[in-house]
Each structure stands twice: as C-alpha cells, then as structure tokens.
Design an enzyme around this catalytic site. Structure first.
Site, PDB file in Angstrom:
ATOM      1  N   SER A  56       0.843  -1.200   0.000  1.00  0.00           N
ATOM      2  CA  SER A  56       0.000   0.000   0.000  1.00  0.00           C
ATOM      3  C   SER A  56       0.877   1.248   0.000  1.00  0.00           C
ATOM      4  O   SER A  56       2.101   1.173   0.177  1.00  0.00           O
ATOM      5  CB  SER A  56      -0.922   0.020   1.226  1.00  0.00           C
ATOM      6  OG  SER A  56      -0.155   0.085   2.422  1.00  0.00           O
ATOM      7  N   ILE A  58       3.075   4.591  -0.337  1.00  0.00           N
ATOM      8  CA  ILE A  58       4.253   4.999  -1.098  1.00  0.00           C
ATOM      9  C   ILE A  58       5.009   3.794  -1.641  1.00  0.00           C
ATOM     10  O   ILE A  58       5.508   3.813  -2.772  1.00  0.00           O
ATOM     11  CB  ILE A  58       5.157   5.887  -0.227  1.00  0.00           C
ATOM     12  CG1 ILE A  58       4.474   7.239   0.024  1.00  0.00           C
ATOM     13  CG2 ILE A  58       6.520   6.107  -0.882  1.00  0.00           C
ATOM     14  CD1 ILE A  58       5.206   8.142   0.999  1.00  0.00           C
ATOM     15  N   SER A 188      10.907  11.025   6.194  1.00  0.00           N
ATOM     16  CA  SER A 188       9.813  11.991   6.140  1.00  0.00           C
ATOM     17  C   SER A 188      10.413  13.386   6.305  1.00  0.00           C
ATOM     18  O   SER A 188      11.515  13.538   6.853  1.00  0.00           O
ATOM     19  CB  SER A 188       8.812  11.723   7.262  1.00  0.00           C
ATOM     20  OG  SER A 188       7.867  12.775   7.384  1.00  0.00           O
ATOM     21  N   TYR A 201       6.802   9.819  16.235  1.00  0.00           N
ATOM     22  CA  TYR A 201       7.089   9.656  14.805  1.00  0.00           C
ATOM     23  C   TYR A 201       8.305  10.491  14.410  1.00  0.00           C
ATOM     24  O   TYR A 201       9.210   9.989  13.724  1.00  0.00           O
ATOM     25  CB  TYR A 201       5.861  10.075  13.998  1.00  0.00           C
ATOM     26  CG  TYR A 201       6.032   9.958  12.501  1.00  0.00           C
ATOM     27  CD1 TYR A 201       6.110   8.708  11.896  1.00  0.00           C
ATOM     28  CD2 TYR A 201       6.092  11.091  11.693  1.00  0.00           C
ATOM     29  CE1 TYR A 201       6.256   8.596  10.528  1.00  0.00           C
ATOM     30  CE2 TYR A 201       6.239  10.982  10.328  1.00  0.00           C
ATOM     31  CZ  TYR A 201       6.320   9.734   9.741  1.00  0.00           C
ATOM     32  OH  TYR A 201       6.471   9.625   8.386  1.00  0.00           O
ATOM     33  N   LYS A 205      11.957   9.243  12.841  1.00  0.00           N
ATOM     34  CA  LYS A 205      12.461   9.709  11.549  1.00  0.00           C
ATOM     35  C   LYS A 205      13.798  10.436  11.688  1.00  0.00           C
ATOM     36  O   LYS A 205      14.698  10.276  10.859  1.00  0.00           O
ATOM     37  CB  LYS A 205      11.414  10.587  10.856  1.00  0.00           C
ATOM     38  CG  LYS A 205      10.162   9.818  10.455  1.00  0.00           C
ATOM     39  CD  LYS A 205      10.518   8.604   9.609  1.00  0.00           C
ATOM     40  CE  LYS A 205       9.345   7.711   9.280  1.00  0.00           C
ATOM     41  NZ  LYS A 205       9.718   6.552   8.456  1.00  0.00           N
TER      42      LYS A 205
END
Length: 329
Positions: A56, A58, A188, A201, A205
């Site tokens: 699913s 990217i 990200s 998150y 990252k």
C-alpha cells in the site's frame, strides 16, 4: 571593484532563481534538476529492488513507477493478498517488460527481526542478486506529546527504525560480497524538521537520518550508496493507520479528496528519479512545504520567529488540511 560587483550580482541572481524554483517545485532543487536534466528511471531497467511496505501507499506506488521502466521487484509486506494485487498491477504497467518471475511476493513482517535474513536470502536466491533495498514500511502518528504512552514509542521504533536498520545490515552482507549496492530509506520531512502532534514519529524519523547518514559516510570508499527520501503529505491510507498515544490504537481518520496532498503516483515517480540519480537526501512535497523546509533548515532563527507567530496549528493544517488535531488524542 567591477569583479566584486559582477560576483555579487551573480550570487543575487543565483539565490533569486533558487528561491523562485523552490516555490514552484514539488521537490528540493537537486531532485528538481535530476528530473529535468538527470538520469531517467529508465536507467534502472533490469535492476532488482527489494521493497518493504509494498502492499500500500508509497511503497505500492514506487513499485508501480519502477515496473513501468522494467525494474524487477521483490514486494515485501504482511498481507500476501494485497501483495498479489500489487504484483498483477506491476506486470500490467510493465507492458511485457516483466515476466511473472520478475515480480516476487515476499510475505514478511518488518517487526519480526529474526525472519529478515530468511526473507532477504529468499529474494537473493530467486533473482541471483539484489541491487537496491527500498526500506519503506512504517507508520505515522497523531498524538499530543505529553500523553504518549512509552510503549507506543517502543513499538514505533521497532517498526520505523529497528526494522529497516536490521534489514539493511543483512542487505549489506550481500552488497559487501558483490561489491555494490544501494540502500534507500523512506523517512519523512518530519525527520528534517520537527512537526507538532507526532512526537514519537518525529523521533523515529530523525533517528533514521542519524543511522543512515552515518552509514553513507562509512561507505564512501565503496560502491554502496544511501538515499534518504523525505516525503511530505501524500494521498495514502497512512492517516487511518497512524499510531496515537495508546498502544494498539489506530488514529482511524481517513484522508479526504479535498485535502492538499501530493498524489502517491507523483511521489512514487520522484522516488524512482531519486534512485536513478543516487541522491543523498530528497525532499518531496506540495507547495509551500518545500520553501518552508529550506527556511527551517538554513534560517533557523528566522523560522523560529515565524513559527512562533503562526503557531503549531499552522504546520498541522499544512500537514493534514485540518485546523487542529482530533481532541481524542
């Protein structure tokens, strides 16, 4: 005096052009010029790419972008039925450049670290070699920083950081043996600049940037390349699947057609361009996020003042097209 005048004028024109292009483009300037004047993803034809999180988002659309150029694929994710769907679409998009054997389905849980070597070796045995490891599997988060349960942090680091780190170390055994390789990691823009309501998150990252920037420097003497891909808001199912502040809970909010986001197709294609040109770090996002990122990175004092005036909800609205985070978080 004339020399300094000409030099000053040249610098002014250069920065003016760069500023205008940053506002016009949906990626950083290096990737912008790579797309226009650099190597086409067509150069990757015949290469083998191992993609995690390929069922699913990217990962899926990067697989489609690569399949169009005849790139062989090992598609890894937890859901075999979805992987088979993606495989069928890849074969269709390849327009007979790929055979059934050229797209391998690898059911795999990235958080099951003990299984990584078995799955990667399975792909190596199938194709004979792997050229690119595309670490994409991961989940985002929406939560107030002070409410986050520590177990959520641990789960996010297992998925977003330790999964790709462990798999990359296994891939490096292969790359070191064959004398070449390319490691790509979908991080990200939240790993370039901190964003509100995603503390864990952002932590994962930024951590990925630390791990893989160090790896890139270590591998400078060798023919092993590292690319960090940093997308901004994209049309995928990521938001519904995002972590919150509680273990096991999903955010459950769907992306809306009216949201301002980059299409997954465009993001996948730009990823393919970055791979073909072996960029070190590529930013991918709709306007005005790219110039904002440049300001935050290169002019931190100015950006600090601007963000203080705008407030955290301005960044949240840019990111999720909403005025404020759902109060359940």
């Amino acid at each position: 005096m004339i020399l300094f005048t000409v030099l000053g004028a040249g610098i002014f024109i250069y920065w003016s052009v760069c500023t205008v292009l940053a506002f016009m483009s949906d990626c950083d300037l290096e990737l912008f010029f790579c797309e226009k004047f650099g190597k086409s993803p067509r150069r990757l034809k015949g290469k083998v790419v191992f993609i995690t999180g390929a069922s699913s988002g990217i990962g899926e659309f990067t697989a489609y972008a690569l399949a169009k150029f005849g790139v062989k694929l090992a598609l890894a994710a937890r859901r075999p039925n979805e992987l088979l769907r993606v495989k069928r679409k890849c074969l269709e998009l390849s327009k007979n450049q790929l055979s059934d054997r050229d797209v391998l389905v690898v059911p795999m849980d990235v958080t099951d670290f003990q299984s990584h070597k078995k799955h990667f070796q399975y792909a190596v045995q199938h194709f004979g070699h792997i050229d690119i490891l595309f670490n994409n599997a991961g989940r985002s988060q929406r939560a107030l920083w002070e409410n986050i349960d520590l177990e959520v942090d641990k789960q996010m680091f297992d998925l977003n950081v330790f999964g790709p780190v462990n798999l990359t170390r296994i891939a490096l055994e292969h790359f070191n043996r064959v004398g070449s390789g390319h490691i790509a990691v979908v991080t990200s823009l939240a790993g370039v600049m901190g964003v509100p309501y995603s503390g864990s998150y952002c932590g994962t990252k930024f951590s990925e940037h630390g791990y893989f920037n160090a790896l890139r420097i270590e591998k400078l003497p060798q023919n092993i390349h590292v690319t960090l891909l940093c997308p901004g808001p994209t049309y995928t199912n990521f938001l519904a699947e995002s972590f919150t502040d509680k273990p096991g809970e999903k955010y459950g909010v769907s992306v809306q057609p009216t949201d301002k986001r980059m299409t997954a197709e465009r993001c996948g294609y730009l990823n393919a361009v970055a791979l073909a040109n072996k960029t070190k770090e590529s930013w991918i996002a709709i306007r005005p996020i790219i110039p904002l990122t440049y300001m935050m990175v290169y002019f931190p004092v100015i950006s600090g003042v601007v963000l203080k005036i705008l407030g955290p909800n301005y960044l949240y609205k840019l990111r999720d097209s909403k005025d404020e985070i759902n109060k359940k978080d």
